[in-house]
Design a protein around this motif. Structure first.
Motif, short mmCIF file in Angstrom:
data_model
loop_
_atom_site.label_atom_id
_atom_site.label_comp_id
_atom_site.label_asym_id
_atom_site.label_seq_id
_atom_site.Cartn_x
_atom_site.Cartn_y
_atom_site.Cartn_z
N TYR A 152 -2.53 5.76 9.12
CA TYR A 152 -2.49 4.68 8.22
C TYR A 152 -1.29 4.86 7.36
N ARG A 153 -0.39 3.68 7.21
CA ARG A 153 1.06 3.93 6.53
C ARG A 153 0.96 2.70 5.63
N LEU A 154 1.58 2.96 4.35
CA LEU A 154 1.56 1.90 3.33
C LEU A 154 3.26 1.08 3.71
N THR A 155 2.96 -0.01 4.06
CA THR A 155 4.34 -0.67 4.45
C THR A 155 5.08 -1.55 3.30
N GLU A 156 4.07 -2.08 2.51
CA GLU A 156 4.47 -2.91 1.40
C GLU A 156 3.81 -2.59 0.09
N ALA A 157 4.28 -2.53 -1.10
CA ALA A 157 3.44 -2.44 -2.05
C ALA A 157 4.21 -2.92 -3.45
N THR A 158 3.38 -3.56 -4.51
CA THR A 158 4.11 -4.01 -5.61
C THR A 158 4.88 -3.00 -6.43
N PHE A 184 1.22 4.11 -5.57
CA PHE A 184 -0.03 4.36 -4.78
C PHE A 184 0.78 5.16 -3.64
N ALA A 185 -0.42 5.73 -2.86
CA ALA A 185 0.00 6.41 -1.67
C ALA A 185 -1.50 6.23 -0.83
N SER A 230 -1.71 -6.26 -11.66
CA SER A 230 -2.06 -6.87 -10.63
C SER A 230 -1.26 -6.10 -9.53
N GLN A 231 -1.63 -5.30 -8.53
CA GLN A 231 -0.98 -4.53 -7.66
C GLN A 231 -1.31 -4.96 -6.12
N ARG A 232 -0.28 -5.30 -5.23
CA ARG A 232 -0.85 -5.79 -3.82
C ARG A 232 -0.17 -4.62 -2.89
N LEU A 233 -1.03 -4.26 -2.05
CA LEU A 233 -0.72 -2.98 -1.03
C LEU A 233 -0.92 -3.51 0.52
N LEU A 234 -0.10 -3.57 1.38
CA LEU A 234 -0.08 -3.89 2.46
C LEU A 234 0.02 -2.54 3.53
N ILE A 235 -1.19 -2.48 4.01
CA ILE A 235 -1.40 -1.04 4.72
C ILE A 235 -1.46 -1.37 6.32
N GLU A 236 -0.49 -0.72 7.09
CA GLU A 236 -0.58 -0.76 8.54
C GLU A 236 -1.35 0.39 9.35
N THR A 276 -2.83 -4.75 10.30
CA THR A 276 -2.59 -4.56 8.80
C THR A 276 -3.78 -5.14 8.22
N VAL A 277 -3.75 -4.54 6.93
CA VAL A 277 -4.97 -5.12 6.22
C VAL A 277 -4.29 -5.09 4.70
N THR A 278 -4.60 -6.17 3.98
CA THR A 278 -4.02 -6.34 2.51
C THR A 278 -5.01 -5.54 1.43
N VAL A 279 -4.76 -5.08 0.26
CA VAL A 279 -5.72 -4.55 -0.55
C VAL A 279 -4.95 -5.02 -2.08
N ASP A 280 -5.77 -5.81 -2.78
CA ASP A 280 -5.48 -6.07 -4.23
C ASP A 280 -6.22 -5.29 -5.30
N ILE A 281 -5.27 -4.82 -5.95
CA ILE A 281 -5.63 -3.81 -7.09
C ILE A 281 -5.54 -4.49 -8.50
N LEU A 282 -6.55 -4.68 -9.18
CA LEU A 282 -6.78 -5.00 -10.58
C LEU A 282 -6.84 -3.89 -11.38
N ILE A 283 -5.71 -3.70 -12.44
CA ILE A 283 -5.75 -2.46 -13.47
C ILE A 283 -6.35 -3.08 -14.56
N GLU A 284 -7.48 -2.51 -15.04
CA GLU A 284 -7.98 -2.92 -16.33
C GLU A 284 -7.97 -2.03 -17.31
N ASP A 285 -8.23 -2.39 -18.65
CA ASP A 285 -7.98 -1.69 -19.66
C ASP A 285 -9.55 -1.54 -20.11
N GLY A 286 -9.86 -0.24 -20.56
CA GLY A 286 -11.15 -0.07 -21.07
C GLY A 286 -12.18 0.05 -19.95
#
Length: 939
Positions: free
Chosen positions: A602-608, A613-614, A635-641, A653-663
């Motif tokens: 697995y390798r992270l090819t693109e990231a916001t 992230f790793a 809002s963070q988007r990761l493209l993993i190969e 490839t697979v795309t992962v959207d990460i939402l960082i929330e407070d609290g």
């Protein structure tokens, strides 16, 4: 006259045509001069054959004379005259005149002796050598003087031969007939003195009469001249002289001597000797007469076989005027010497003969003859002892050449048989003759393959119609018996007929694929090739072709999580208070290929924000590299190969959207608490996953209990339970029951060992995969301990440790199936690894994965062990199968369910051990940069 002759001929044919058999011989009696086509006799009936037999058995006639006087009418079975027969030409004065024939039939080969007696008919008139004879008789010859006259010759015999002479009426002479050697010789006798002055010339007619009916006659004119003066003629001491000489006598040798006396004086008393006027030319050529001494000597080369008796007259004349003469007869016999070598005659020859002919088969009919007589003409024939033939004596000088041993055309296709004939003369003479007999082929040899079994390696995805391999067989026979056609015997491999996979060229044995192969569906199969010749009946033999399919990297990694049901994008939440190493999510993928082609990275090819992230190279876990700050985007988007380790590389490839929330707080480990409405979708997924894991676990336990019951039942039959004892009474620690269950996934390995591989016991194995469409159940029953141990010791030096999946007597095998989680491909690892850890340059992300060649080497070793031990049953499969178990990640949580909960989350791989590559098969060449996988941890 001719009508009378043919009437007489017809009477003889009707009344004298006789048939009789003497000592197995058949004799017919016929008159000479029969017309062509005249019937001699019904030979088929006389020999006891039907009309169909004479054609089927090829009845034919052979004659010693070389002329075919007779012919067999195959339609009627009659022996007919084929050529005019002249008895006088055949037999001269010989009585009876017998023409020997040989009747030959085949199937089986038989010989019959037939004699044709030719009876004489009165077809020749008496003849004189000359039609005119002149006699000079002095007038002072006293009455009673005798003057020999020319005798007549009649070729006919018996009653048709010469019977009497007569002379025309006259006043001075009468005719006197004397007998000598059975022949009548006329003499002219002076009855009344001659008077030259009264009549100087007398003309008489001499008539010869035979005894035929009708009578035939011949005449000669005798002219008598009456002379004056010299009135005494020479007189021989003997009227008949007889002598003998060997046929080998050299010219010049004296045979005999004649002597005549003349009472006159002077020239009238001087006598000279001459051959008689009627002497044959052959006599004058062979003998010489000394006119002065009366000595008869050899002049030419004598030959007993041409003429063994010579009879002629000698004249003794004085020198008076007129010259007076006296007469005597001479007979010279020729005695035989052994001067003729035997002659071998091949009456009938059968060639070629089949090589499977039984002993005693008649091959040829042979006869021998010798022109000499007596012992010199007796012949003995022998055959050379170095051939599989012998001679059987038949009748007289006839032999049968028969087989004396079994004949094999593949050893000798032709025999040159030497026949030796030796007569009984002294010294003996011999002759040799060689006959050639060819041996015809029979289909007694099956085709023979160059190998009993063949091994073929084929890459998957090969083009349909590609030639896989070519087999060849040879047949020592010839012609159709050696023409080989190849075919594939119908058999079933994995429930499909082999004929649906491949086809074969029946002429040259080339095997072609009917479609491309898929390693993931079919890894190996067997082809049974039959080679059959075209003989009658045909013979055949079989050879086995083992076909192994070589895996190619033709499958793209398949993403398991996030699944297609959840969408192509994974939505994850994380608190802004997350620290370094926080587990955000985990990407899970599998590859349907085998070996190093299925090792996934697995390798992270693109990231916001690539600094936040790793992705773990081996497990696919997404973790924070640092603590989340207030400045980071929510809002963070990761493209993993996701890539495999094949050649060429396959990726997705697979795309992962990460939402960082407070609290947002960390979730507790209680999985039964109710989720909020916002997390209902993820909770359902978790529930289904847990439900599927529980179902598989129940199925695994059920399988375990079934196998346990079977083990206990077998133990009762053998007097023991699953753990048995050796013959020495000690427990074998290697006989155990193993089952491995994944708490976070389906069953990966179930193994029941009724005993170690060194004993006469059973072994059961079931290997299940989350992406497998079928499961395997393997029964192994090895042969004796000593044989299998020897085989293992021979393979131990060349096989990698990962090749063995069973337990030995002294050492437990490396666990190919149950690697530590951080050493498994795909999402099996539990803890993160630093990027690049355990990676060898040029080998890809996985530490020394097993090469395709190594896996095939292990397969072949297992196959060879199976073939070396006849009692092993199904072949032992030692192929490495990757473990696709995955850690179950619960969305929104940092917890991971693993197979080993006690294992720390961070665990580094042991340093890789680079092993020397094994030699790969030609059909499975791998890059030199790929190394062997490290040894697995012992269980």
């Amino acid at each position: 006259m001719m009508d009378v002759f043919y009437f007489y001929q017809w009477r003889i044919l009707c009344f004298t045509l006789l048939l009789y058999t003497v000592e197995g011989q058949i004799r017919y009696t016929i008159p000479e001069e029969l017309k062509e086509g005249s019937v001699v006799g019904h030979i088929a009936k006389d020999l006891g054959f039907g009309l169909s037999d004479i054609s089927d058995r090829r009845l034919r006639i052979a004659s010693d004379t070389g002329k075919q006087y007779f012919h067999i009418d195959m339609r009627k079975g009659e022996l007919t005259v084929n050529e005019r027969i002249d008895r006088e030409t055949l037999c001269s004065q010989t009585i009876p005149c017998v023409l020997p024939l040989e009747a030959i039939v085949e199937n089986p080969l038989q010989l019959y002796r037939i004699e044709i007696e030719i009876q004489d008919i009165n077809d020749n008139s008496p003849t004189f050598h000359s039609n005119e004879r002149i006699l000079k008789i002095p007038e002072n010859v006293n009455p009673g003087a005798k003057f020999p006259l020319e005798k007549a010759e009649d070729p006919d015999v018996a009653s048709n031969s010469l019977k009497s002479y007569s002379i025309s009426n006259n006043e001075n002479f009468i005719l006197n007939v004397k007998s000598q050697d059975g022949k009548k010789i006329p003499e002219l006798v002076l009855e009344k003195s001659l008077d030259r002055e009264n009549k100087a010339v007398h003309t008489l007619i001499l008539t010869a009469v035979d005894g035929g009916n009708p009578v035939r006659t011949g005449t000669s004119e005798i002219t008598i001249t009456v002379l004056d003066t010299n009135d005494n003629s020479p007189q021989f001491e003997k009227a008949f002289y007889e002598g003998s000489v060997k046929e080998s006598t050299a010219p010049g040798a004296e045979v005999l001597r004649v002597r005549a006396i003349d009472l006159d004086e002077g020239p009238n008393g001087d006598v000279e000797y001459f051959f008689g006027e009627q002497s044959a030319d052959t006599t004058i050529q062979l003998f010489d007469m000394n006119s002065e001494t009366g000595i008869i000597s050899v002049k030419g080369q004598l030959d007993y076989e041409k003429a063994n008796l010579h009879t002629f007259d000698i004249l003794a004349k004085d020198k008076g005027s007129p010259r007076m003469e006296g007469h005597c007869s001479v007979k010279i016999k020729i005695t035989d010497v052994n001067d003729n070598a035997p002659e071998i005659v091949i009456t009938s020859l059968t060639s070629p003969i089949p090589e499977n002919s039984p002993v005693g088969t008649v091959v040829a009919l042979i006869s021998a003859k010798d022109a000499d007589s007596g012992e010199n003409g007796k012949v003995r024939v022998q055959v050379a002892s170095n051939s599989p033939f012998k001679l059987n004596h038949s009748v007289s000088n006839h032999y049968m050449l028969v087989t004396n041993a079994q004949i094999d055309r593949e050893i000798h296709s032709k025999y040159d048989i030497q026949l030796n004939a030796v007569d009984l003369g002294s010294p003996p003479l011999s002759t040799r003759k060689t006959i050639s007999i060819s041996i015809s082929d029979t289909n007694d040899n099956p085709p023979v393959f160059s190998q009993k079994s063949y091994t073929v390696y084929v890459n998957e995805n090969c083009a349909p119609g590609s030639m896989l391999f070519s087999v060849s067989a040879k047949d020592p026979d010839i012609a159709k018996n050696a023409q080989i056609s190849y075919s594939i015997l119908d058999s079933v491999s994995q429930e499909f007929p082999v004929l649906s996979y491949v086809y074969i060229n029946s002429d040259n044995g080339s095997i072609f694929s009917m479609h491309s192969f898929d390693y993931e569906k079919l890894k190996a199969f067997q082809i049974i090739v039959q080679a059959k010749d075209q003989g009658s009946p045909p013979l055949s033999s079989n050879a086995t072709v083992h076909v192994f399919i070589l895996d190619q990297n033709d499958n793209v990694p398949s993403v398991i999580y996030p699944s297609a049901v959840m969408g192509s994008v994974s939505h994850q939440r994380m608190p802004r208070s997350a620290k370094t190493g926080h587990l955000v999510t985990k990407v899970t993928a599998v590859d349907a290929d085998s070996g190093h082609n299925a090792w996934i990275s697995y390798r992270l090819t693109e990231a916001t924000d690539s600094s936040l992230f790793a992705v773990n190279l081996y497990t696919g876990e997404v973790r924070t590299k640092r603590s989340v700050s207030e400045q980071d985007d929510s809002s963070q988007r990761l493209l993993i190969e996701i890539k495999d380790n094949g050649e060429p590389v396959q990726s997705t490839t697979v795309t992962v959207d990460i939402l960082i929330e407070d609290g947002l707080h960390e979730p507790i480990s209680d999985f039964k608490q109710k989720a909020t409405e916002k997390d209902k979708k993820n909770s359902k997924i978790t529930f289904y996953l847990i439900l599927s894991l529980a179902s598989v676990s129940v199925l695994s336990l059920l399988t375990f209990f079934i196998l346990l019951i079977k083990c206990a039942r077998d133990g009762r039959d053998n007097g023991s339970c699953c753990i048995s004892r050796d013959s020495d009474g000690y427990k074998n620690p290697n006989r155990n029951l193993q089952i491995q269950l994944n708490t976070d996934g389906p069953i990966k390995y179930v193994e029941v060992l009724g005993g170690d591989m060194m004993s006469q016991s059973q072994s059961f194995g079931s290997y299940l995969s989350p992406v497998s469409e079928f499961s395997d159940l393997t029964f192994v029953k090895p042969s004796s301990t000593l044989d299998f141990k020897d085989t293992l010791r021979g393979l131990d030096a060349s096989l990698p440790d990962s090749a063995w999946t069973f337990e030995g007597q002294q050492q437990k095998p490396p666990n190919d199936w149950r690697l530590q989680p951080n050493q498994r491909p795909g999402p099996s690892g539990a803890g993160p690894l630093p990027e690049g850890a355990g990676v060898v340059a040029g080998t890809g992300p996985w530490p020394n994965p097993p090469t395709e060649a190594e896996q095939l080497h292990v397969l072949m070793a297992g196959a060879n062990v199976s073939e070396a031990t006849a009692t092993m049953g199904p072949r032992y499969n030692a192929q490495y199968v990757p473990d696709y178990r995955q850690n179950v990640y619960i969305p929104g949580s940092t917890a991971t369910l693993t197979a080993n909960p006690q294992q720390p989350p961070q665990q580094a791989l042991p340093p890789p051990q680079v092993m020397p590559p094994t030699e790969a098969p030609k059909a499975a060449q791998t890059p030199a940069s790929k190394k062997k996988s490290t040894k697995k941890d012992k269980k």
